[in-house]
Write an enzyme that holds these catalytic residues in place. Sequence first.
Site, PDB file in Angstrom:
ATOM      1  N   LYS A  21      32.230  42.778  43.579  1.00  0.00           N
ATOM      2  CA  LYS A  21      32.158  41.139  43.461  1.00  0.00           C
ATOM      3  C   LYS A  21      31.488  40.607  44.657  1.00  0.00           C
ATOM      4  O   LYS A  21      31.542  41.221  45.815  1.00  0.00           O
ATOM      5  CB  LYS A  21      33.247  40.798  43.262  1.00  0.00           C
ATOM      6  CG  LYS A  21      34.680  40.804  44.384  1.00  0.00           C
ATOM      7  CD  LYS A  21      34.501  39.812  45.258  1.00  0.00           C
ATOM      8  CE  LYS A  21      35.250  39.742  46.659  1.00  0.00           C
ATOM      9  NZ  LYS A  21      34.982  39.362  47.984  1.00  0.00           N
ATOM     10  N   ASP A 150      41.812  40.197  44.505  1.00  0.00           N
ATOM     11  CA  ASP A 150      40.773  40.531  43.836  1.00  0.00           C
ATOM     12  C   ASP A 150      40.774  41.609  42.741  1.00  0.00           C
ATOM     13  O   ASP A 150      39.822  41.655  42.025  1.00  0.00           O
ATOM     14  CB  ASP A 150      39.718  41.085  44.866  1.00  0.00           C
ATOM     15  CG  ASP A 150      39.285  40.333  46.078  1.00  0.00           C
ATOM     16  OD1 ASP A 150      39.356  38.798  45.700  1.00  0.00           O
ATOM     17  OD2 ASP A 150      38.913  40.744  47.108  1.00  0.00           O
TER      18      ASP A 150
END
Length: 310
Positions: A21, A150
């Site tokens: 990401k 995350d």
Amino acid sequence: MTGQTAPAQPGAAISVDVPAKINPHLGVGDPRADGYHALSTVYQAISLHDTVTAERLGEPGIKLTISGEGAGTLPHDETNLAHKAAKLVALYAGIEPDVRLHLNKRIPVAGGLAGGSADAAGALIACARLWEVEIGDAELHRLAAGLGSDVPFCLKGGTAIGTGRGEELTPVAAKGGWHWVVATTDTQIATPECYKEVDRLREDGIGRYSSDVNAIVQAFERGASADELARLLVNDMEAAAVSLRPQLASLMHGGLEESALAAHVSGSGPTVLFLATDVKHAVALARRIRMRGGARSVHLAHGPVAGPAA
Ligand code: C5P
């Protein structure tokens, strides 16, 4: 769910690809009572990915092997987030874990690209499939959030707004794709170290909380040009990452001199992302950044990409 026993199919293997990401917008607020910082971020999954494979071990236990970039620097024991994820699925299902996990790493390690979180997300999915454990979306999200801020996004992929400590997600329907050159460096920055530096700099009056994600979210929704996106990138951790690793500044300036539309520290760093106009520009830019030196490795990536796929 308790009392279930793992179906016995030695040799069965499940492989899951999980993307890295980036945070095109990373707004960092003050520390909360629990020590985590309030976040207002936009995540996007990009085309660098790790592959997590789960295979029956044939006896109780969790064995972890790792190959690929930076494999030697990662823990192979129960402190690895992927190992913890496997244990959590077994605990949830009330079964004895029986798995050989293999991580094939392509996401640069400790680079601000959520490589460890991606592996954890992959291990959750792969183990649940291997052991045929039914986990609903909400429960999977809860397990993921317990592993790290995350990890929930790593399960989802695409583009999403992240609030809370990053784990509360709102999907964004991004139109189009954007091209990046991903430059890693020889150093590493541990995430808590970078958050501490954010706090320290704020005590000195340096830093702000960019809590408003609307402009960049709208840009993704209407498929804005890379030029426009370049002006909207935000990272409240950038000053802290550069303060901890001053060599990042010259890497960033070098990429801009070589025609990058923007230089953007990835998450808590030290990986630097350079935005390109299109794939052709990205290829040329990557070559020029490689030739300048100063980066450990240089990769091409585009986003958004879909989340974990078997
Ligand atoms: O959630 P995760 O385990 O990935 O976070 C690692 C560390 O980063 C936390 O222990 C905390 O020090 C810091 N952190 C934070 N605020 C967040 C996310 C992480 O301070 N929103």
